[in-house]
Design a protein around this motif. Structure first.
Motif, PDB file in Angstrom:
ATOM      1  N   LEU A   1      -7.237  12.137  33.852  1.00 50.03           N
ATOM      2  CA  LEU A   1      -6.991  11.111  32.828  1.00 50.03           C
ATOM      3  C   LEU A   1      -6.071  10.005  33.323  1.00 50.03           C
ATOM      4  CD1 LEU A   1      -6.583  13.636  29.902  1.00 50.03           C
ATOM      5  CD2 LEU A   1      -8.549  12.166  30.362  1.00 50.03           C
TER       6      LEU A   1
ATOM      7  N   HIS B   1      -7.744  10.711  24.557  1.00 54.70           N
ATOM      8  CA  HIS B   1      -8.956  10.942  25.354  1.00 54.70           C
ATOM      9  C   HIS B   1      -9.185  12.442  25.543  1.00 54.70           C
ATOM     10  CE1 HIS B   1     -11.587   9.502  28.924  1.00 54.70           C
ATOM     11  NE2 HIS B   1     -11.881  10.766  28.668  1.00 54.70           N
TER      12      HIS B   1
ATOM     13  N   LYS C   1     -12.293  14.635  24.023  1.00 57.04           N
ATOM     14  CA  LYS C   1     -13.167  15.290  24.999  1.00 57.04           C
ATOM     15  C   LYS C   1     -13.416  16.747  24.621  1.00 57.04           C
ATOM     16  CE  LYS C   1     -13.375  15.727  30.055  1.00 57.04           C
ATOM     17  NZ  LYS C   1     -12.696  15.314  31.309  1.00 57.04           N
TER      18      LYS C   1
ATOM     19  N   ARG D   1     -14.266  19.658  32.597  1.00 55.83           N
ATOM     20  CA  ARG D   1     -15.309  18.709  32.213  1.00 55.83           C
ATOM     21  C   ARG D   1     -15.173  17.394  32.977  1.00 55.83           C
ATOM     22  NH1 ARG D   1     -15.615  19.751  25.601  1.00 55.83           N
ATOM     23  NH2 ARG D   1     -15.882  22.025  25.769  1.00 55.83           N
ATOM     24  N   ILE D   2     -14.966  17.525  34.279  1.00 51.96           N
ATOM     25  CA  ILE D   2     -14.856  16.334  35.113  1.00 51.96           C
ATOM     26  C   ILE D   2     -15.570  16.545  36.440  1.00 51.96           C
ATOM     27  CG2 ILE D   2     -12.687  15.485  34.146  1.00 51.96           C
ATOM     28  CD1 ILE D   2     -11.204  16.699  36.454  1.00 51.96           C
TER      29      ILE D   2
ATOM     30  N   ASP E   1     -15.581  11.666  33.762  1.00 50.08           N
ATOM     31  CA  ASP E   1     -15.925  12.711  32.798  1.00 50.08           C
ATOM     32  C   ASP E   1     -17.329  13.219  33.076  1.00 50.08           C
ATOM     33  OD1 ASP E   1     -13.538  12.539  31.475  1.00 50.08           O
ATOM     34  OD2 ASP E   1     -14.262  11.211  29.892  1.00 50.08           O
TER      35      ASP E   1
ATOM     36  N   ARG F   1     -20.545  16.073  31.578  1.00 47.52           N
ATOM     37  CA  ARG F   1     -21.095  16.918  30.514  1.00 47.52           C
ATOM     38  C   ARG F   1     -22.203  17.778  31.107  1.00 47.52           C
ATOM     39  NH1 ARG F   1     -24.037  14.378  25.177  1.00 47.52           N
ATOM     40  NH2 ARG F   1     -25.673  13.995  26.725  1.00 47.52           N
TER      41      ARG F   1
ATOM     42  N   TYR G   1     -19.082  14.311  23.676  1.00 49.85           N
ATOM     43  CA  TYR G   1     -19.257  15.746  23.882  1.00 49.85           C
ATOM     44  C   TYR G   1     -19.853  16.457  22.669  1.00 49.85           C
ATOM     45  CZ  TYR G   1     -16.788  15.372  28.291  1.00 49.85           C
ATOM     46  OH  TYR G   1     -16.428  15.045  29.579  1.00 49.85           O
TER      47      TYR G   1
END
Length: 542
Positions: A354, A372, A376, A419-420, A434, A436, A509
């Protein structure tokens, strides 16, 4: 049958005095003049003797039933039976001796023809053993090599002295009874194993291999060096220089042990452990030179040492770290707060992908990063770090600052927990976006985990825009199964790819991919696409 005989010439006839059959017979009165000398070709500890029965000098009035080949030296000779053949390979000869070959023709035990003796010919020495290797062990060293053609056996030397022999088919030798830690040098000699003409016993011509490098039998490893520690929230990150196998007699380090103080060995972290323990980075083996020490009391000063371990045992302690004082972070945190707790918060936000804003002050940028994070993971986006947000941040950044071992070269390092997606170059994170994934628990749609590589790439032509679904359909790769655009695709597992997702950008998300790694940052994924060649490792992990 091999003949051993001596010729006694009487006028134009000869007597063959046979030591094997006791035959004495006069030669034919029609015995012809000597035939031409045979052709003799040297081989490795062998000679190939050949003659031509069609030569006009060979035919005789009676049929020739057998030939013998005589090899001779001064004061020594021996016969080999060739039967009705016109060539004979004689093996096991002394490569240090030149032999003279003569062919004799017989009819029912009567010699009817003798060739002219050949010129002296010397067999070839066996080749020096090649590919000699040495493997140290506990008080022993195993020496191995490639078999040499024609060798009758081998002799192994340690530091110039013979330590053992093997037969011609055995190309390995274990030198035992050694003292660990003492350096030795080895060479291997191929012996010919020939029949000695004077003693009638096996002896050795020899050719040495090139001496191998110095070898140290296995021993316990040297203590690690370069130990450093970084304080974290109730934890400490330790790093050190890996101990090379060369320092351990060739036996690689299999594990490292963390020592608290001078002698307290910390156990591996497991569920339910509340005392200090050591944890490996995700995906790393026990031989990885880093540990995260958890469950440390806040504000206490800790000093650590490390020991290396291999099959022989443990090293002594490394040098100590400087005193490490873990922080104690107690939420809530909000705008305007400052201090070590806020610095620890910002460090964890940074490792969560971040940003890199670490000031020790909870300012508007920190609040934006917190929001953020909350969005997320589908939390209320308050911008305040309460116990729930802090627990989430601790969980996803438990190994703060430590990349998995599979991500320490140029790679795409993809964390499902955080999740990155991280783009790593030479072990350094250069870009974070980011990501998904497919729904967990669905065998058909879940994103595969493990180590892969980029198989092929498919980008976009001019005209594609992240704000226009139609332009992406017209100018980018389109899924054949789901009929959706996949801009800047990096395929790594069949149809699964890293790519930009229009729907991820729109819905966040609240949805999932169909198994691919979705990215919602157009500029970020375009940069990664441009700077990630085919063959780049892709590591997907929790």
């Amino acid at each position: 049958m091999a003949w051993r005989s001596r010729m006694v010439w009487v006028g134009a006839a000869a007597l063959v005095v046979s030591t094997s059959a006791g035959l004495v017979a006069p030669a034919s009165a029609d015995t012809l003049s000597p035939a031409p000398a045979p052709t003799v070709t040297p081989g490795v500890t062998s000679l190939m003797v050949e003659w031509d029965p069609a030569d006009p000098a060979y035919p005789v009035p009676v049929g020739i039933r057998t030939y013998t080949v005589e090899l001779s030296l001064p004061k020594w000779h021996r016969h080999w039976n060739a039967g009705g053949d016109s060539s004979l390979a004689i093996t096991g000869l002394n490569p240090a001796t030149a032999f003279v070959a003569t062919v004799h023709a017989f009819d029912d035990g009567t010699e009817v023809m003798t060739s002219v003796p050949s010129s002296p010919v010397q067999p070839v020495m066996p080749a020096a053993p090649a590919k000699v290797s040495v493997v140290p062990g506990n008080k022993q060293v195993t020496v191995s090599w490639a078999v040499s053609a024609g060798a009758g056996g081998y002799v192994v030397f340690r530091d110039g002295a013979e330590v053992g022999t093997t037969s011609r088919r055995v190309a390995t030798f274990v030198d035992t009874g050694l003292t660990n830690g003492i350096v030795h040098r080895y060479r291997v000699v191929a012996r010919s194993g020939f029949f000695h003409p004077r003693r009638g016993t096996a002896t050795s011509g020899s050719t040495a291999s090139s001496p191998r490098s110095f070898v140290r039998p296995a021993t316990t490893p040297k203590a690690p060096t370069g130990l450093t520690g970084i304080a974290n929230d109730r934890s400490a990150l330790l790093r050190w220089t890996a101990t090379p196998a060369a320092d351990n007699g060739g036996q690689a380090v299999t594990n490292y042990v963390v020592v608290l103080g001078n002698s307290r060995v910390l156990p591996p972290c497991r569920s339910g452990v509340t005392d200090p323990c050591s944890s490996l980075p995700p995906g790393a083996t026990a031989a990885w030179p880093s540990r995260l020490v958890l469950n440390l009391g806040p504000e206490n000063a800790y000093r650590f040492r490390v020991r290396a371990e291999n099959v022989m045992g443990q090293s002594g302690n490394s040098g100590r770290t400087k005193p490490i004082r873990p922080t104690a972070v107690s939420p809530p945190f909000s705008m305007g707060m400052r201090g070590r707790s806020i610095t620890a918060l910002q460090q964890r936000l940074m490792w969560a992908g971040l940003g890199d804003h670490v000031t020790g002050v909870f300012d508007s940028e920190t609040r934006s990063q917190v929001r953020h994070l909350q969005g997320k993971f589908l939390y209320d986006q308050t911008g305040v770090v309460g116990p729930g947000t802090w627990s989430l941040l601790n969980r996803i950044t438990r190994d703060k600052g430590v990349l998995p071992a599979s991500c320490l070269s140029d790679s795409l390092c993809i964390s499902k927990t955080q999740r990155i997606l991280r783009k790593v170059v030479n072990g350094v994170v250069v870009r974070t976006v980011d990501a998904r994934f497919g729904p967990e628990g669905d065998e058909d749609l879940a994103t595969a985990e493990g180590l892969f590589s980029v198989d092929y790439k498919d980008g976009c032509s001019d005209g594609a825009s992240p704000s226009s679904y139609e332009s992406m359909m017209a100018h980018c790769h389109v899924s054949t199964e789901y009929k959706t655009p996949m801009p800047w695709s990096l395929f790594f597992n069949g149809g699964q790819a890293v790519h930009y997702s229009y729907y991820f950008n729109q819905d966040g998300y609240w949805g999932n991919s169909h198994g691919c790694v979705n990215v919602r940052d157009w500029d970020g994924v375009y940069w990664i696409y441009q700077n990630t060649p085919v063959g780049t490792p892709v590591y997907v992990y929790w």
